[in-house]
Design a protein around this motif. Structure first.
Motif, mmCIF file in Angstrom:
data_model
loop_
_atom_site.group_PDB
_atom_site.id
_atom_site.type_symbol
_atom_site.label_atom_id
_atom_site.label_comp_id
_atom_site.label_asym_id
_atom_site.label_seq_id
_atom_site.Cartn_x
_atom_site.Cartn_y
_atom_site.Cartn_z
ATOM 1 N N GLY A 253 0.820 -1.188 0.000
ATOM 2 C CA GLY A 253 0.000 0.000 0.000
ATOM 3 C C GLY A 253 0.865 1.253 0.000
ATOM 4 N N MET A 254 0.254 2.340 0.413
ATOM 5 C CA MET A 254 1.006 3.581 0.516
ATOM 6 C C MET A 254 2.083 3.443 1.575
ATOM 7 N N PHE A 255 3.163 4.109 1.357
ATOM 8 C CA PHE A 255 4.294 4.115 2.275
ATOM 9 C C PHE A 255 4.974 2.748 2.360
ATOM 10 N N GLY A 256 4.716 1.842 1.337
ATOM 11 C CA GLY A 256 5.432 0.557 1.267
ATOM 12 C C GLY A 256 4.966 -0.501 2.246
ATOM 13 N N ARG A 257 3.821 -0.301 2.831
ATOM 14 C CA ARG A 257 3.333 -1.305 3.777
ATOM 15 C C ARG A 257 2.689 -2.487 3.043
ATOM 16 N N ALA A 258 3.024 -3.689 3.501
ATOM 17 C CA ALA A 258 2.444 -4.913 2.886
ATOM 18 C C ALA A 258 0.959 -4.995 3.208
ATOM 19 N N LYS A 259 0.224 -5.424 2.198
ATOM 20 C CA LYS A 259 -1.221 -5.549 2.379
ATOM 21 C C LYS A 259 -1.620 -7.029 2.297
ATOM 22 N N TYR A 260 -2.553 -7.415 3.151
ATOM 23 C CA TYR A 260 -3.039 -8.806 3.204
ATOM 24 C C TYR A 260 -4.571 -8.806 3.224
ATOM 25 N N LYS A 261 -5.121 -9.905 2.764
ATOM 26 C CA LYS A 261 -6.569 -10.084 2.914
ATOM 27 C C LYS A 261 -6.862 -11.557 3.225
ATOM 28 N N ASN A 262 -8.016 -11.786 3.833
ATOM 29 C CA ASN A 262 -8.404 -13.145 4.213
ATOM 30 C C ASN A 262 -9.026 -13.867 3.022
ATOM 31 N N GLN A 263 -8.451 -15.005 2.664
ATOM 32 C CA GLN A 263 -8.983 -15.842 1.594
ATOM 33 C C GLN A 263 -9.446 -17.171 2.206
ATOM 34 N N TRP A 264 -10.695 -17.511 1.962
ATOM 35 C CA TRP A 264 -11.308 -18.672 2.615
ATOM 36 C C TRP A 264 -11.185 -19.935 1.751
ATOM 37 N N HIS A 265 -11.237 -21.091 2.449
ATOM 38 C CA HIS A 265 -11.235 -22.399 1.773
ATOM 39 C C HIS A 265 -12.081 -23.371 2.597
ATOM 40 N N PHE A 266 -12.389 -24.492 1.995
ATOM 41 C CA PHE A 266 -13.086 -25.559 2.747
ATOM 42 C C PHE A 266 -12.233 -26.819 2.718
ATOM 43 N N SER A 267 -12.419 -27.669 3.720
ATOM 44 C CA SER A 267 -11.702 -28.944 3.825
ATOM 45 C C SER A 267 -12.631 -29.967 4.486
ATOM 46 N N GLY A 268 -12.167 -31.182 4.579
ATOM 47 C CA GLY A 268 -12.999 -32.242 5.176
ATOM 48 C C GLY A 268 -13.994 -32.842 4.206
ATOM 49 N N PHE A 269 -13.834 -32.558 2.923
ATOM 50 C CA PHE A 269 -14.759 -33.104 1.925
ATOM 51 C C PHE A 269 -14.713 -34.628 1.915
ATOM 52 N N GLU A 270 -13.527 -35.184 1.967
ATOM 53 C CA GLU A 270 -13.374 -36.649 1.877
ATOM 54 C C GLU A 270 -14.095 -37.351 3.028
ATOM 55 N N ALA A 271 -13.979 -36.804 4.249
ATOM 56 C CA ALA A 271 -14.647 -37.404 5.405
ATOM 57 C C ALA A 271 -16.165 -37.351 5.251
ATOM 58 N N ALA A 272 -16.665 -36.211 4.751
ATOM 59 C CA ALA A 272 -18.113 -36.077 4.534
ATOM 60 C C ALA A 272 -18.585 -37.032 3.435
ATOM 61 N N ALA A 273 -17.785 -37.155 2.371
ATOM 62 C CA ALA A 273 -18.143 -38.053 1.277
ATOM 63 C C ALA A 273 -18.112 -39.506 1.744
ATOM 64 N N LYS A 274 -17.160 -39.835 2.599
ATOM 65 C CA LYS A 274 -17.082 -41.197 3.141
ATOM 66 C C LYS A 274 -18.306 -41.506 3.996
ATOM 67 N N GLU A 275 -18.745 -40.528 4.776
ATOM 68 C CA GLU A 275 -19.965 -40.711 5.576
ATOM 69 C C GLU A 275 -21.177 -40.912 4.669
ATOM 70 N N PHE A 276 -21.226 -40.160 3.562
ATOM 71 C CA PHE A 276 -22.304 -40.311 2.589
ATOM 72 C C PHE A 276 -22.316 -41.730 2.006
ATOM 73 N N VAL A 277 -21.154 -42.227 1.626
ATOM 74 C CA VAL A 277 -21.062 -43.584 1.064
ATOM 75 C C VAL A 277 -21.497 -44.620 2.090
#
Length: 340
Positions: A268-292
């Motif tokens: 950003g201004m004055f050379g400061r690093a900028k960050y933002k929150n990026q979301w993800h999901f996990s645990g799909f395999e466990a949920a799919a295994k429960e479905f099966v």
């Protein structure tokens, strides 16, 4: 009288054919006994030695009875026996124990999602929406679970029902084994007829051949061959959805995890690093295994219905086969009567 019998373990070495006129070669190159030829007492010792020397131990002696009355009277008795076999023949129904459907016998692959752990979403709600869409497409929609059910039913059909919709010269095939038993019966009749009629009885040896098969175009056989089509109407999904909230799409999505990482997006201004929150999901395999697992649980819940359905279509095919067998026996009796 005694007659010879050669088991299917014969490897076609030809030693018995070379040593004795009691054996001939069949179309596959294996040894078979001359139809209707009774073992003469003077040849018994030599034939026993041949049986002992057989590398496959395939040669056996069978007792076919004490004989029949000589002449036409004896032949009439044999004709009556043949006709009675046709009248009383009843093919056994399918055994529900042997055809029992068990979900645990079959593997269902757990769907895999390549999008989990990807920081592609700007908010938790977006990550949940993406997870829901992925689970719906890979597991929950008919286009996703129908192939899974189809796979199981195809494997069940091949494993349990194949002997009833194909004809294979193998011990496990129902029709082949039945034809073999009928051929032994006809050879017994033929041998006794040769004994009663002597040289005057001219029925050819080919009469003993019994080869009745299910037709590929038969409606009854198609029901068995296409049994996997029943996967969509088996009641599995109806049972699965009857469990309410615990098998709902939301239930499986809530089994997953949602988190974010701080992602560098520049300065950003004055050379400061900028960050933002990026979301993800996990645990799909466990949920799919429960479905099966839930899917397989529903399979077990309706397993008796699936087994009953399989028995019904197999019995339908066996009923059609029984009618063909009776027609073939009627033809055999007509040919036998001609030579009286």
């Amino acid at each position: 009288m005694k007659q010879l019998q050669v088991a299917k373990t014969c490897n076609g070495c030809g030693a018995c054919i070379f040593k004795s006129p009691y054996f001939v070669e069949d179309a596959e190159g294996n040894a078979v006994p001359v139809a209707g030829k009774a073992v003469a007492p003077k040849d018994l010792a030599a034939l026993k030695r041949i049986a002992e020397e057989c590398p496959q131990k395939a040669i056996q002696f069978v007792e076919t009875g004490s004989g029949v009355k000589p002449g036409k009277e004896g032949l009439q008795e044999l004709l009556k026996k043949l006709e009675e076999r046709k009248q009383t023949l009843k093919i056994s129904k399918a055994d529900p124990v042997k055809l029992k459907f068990k979900a645990g016998d079959y593997e269902i692959p757990v769907p895999f999602c390549v999008k989990q752990y990807s920081n592609d979403y700007s908010s938790e709600s977006q990550a949940k929406s993406a997870a829901r869409a992925e689970f719906e497409n890979l597991c929950y929609l008919p286009s996703a679970y129908r192939p899974l059910l189809k796979k199981v039913f195809v494997e069940y059909k091949v494993k349990k029902l194949r002997p009833y919709y194909t004809y294979e010269e193998a011990e496990g095939n129902f029709y082949y084994q039945f034809n073999q038993s009928m051929e032994r019966f006809l050879r017994e009749i033929y041998g006794q007829a040769r004994e009663a009629g002597g040289a005057a009885f001219k029925l050819p040896e080919s009469w003993c051949r019994f080869d009745v098969r299910p037709g590929d175009g038969d409606f009854e056989t198609k029901l068995v061959k296409n049994f996997d089509d029943y996967s969509t109407g088996s009641g599995i999904i109806a049972d699965f959805k009857s469990r309410g909230e615990y098998t709902s799409l939301r239930w499986y999505v809530e089994r997953m995890d949602f988190d974010y990482d701080e992602v560098y997006v520049g300065e950003g201004m004055f050379g400061r690093a900028k960050y933002k929150n990026q979301w993800h999901f996990s645990g799909f395999e466990a949920a799919a295994k429960e479905f099966v697992n839930d899917l397989k649980s529903s399979m077990d819940s309706v397993s008796d219905d699936i087994t009953d359905r399989a028995c019904d279509v197999v019995n339908c095919a066996l009923g059609s086969f029984e009618r063909k067998v009776k027609d073939a026996l009627a033809q055999k009796a007509a040919e036998f009567k001609k030579y009286l």
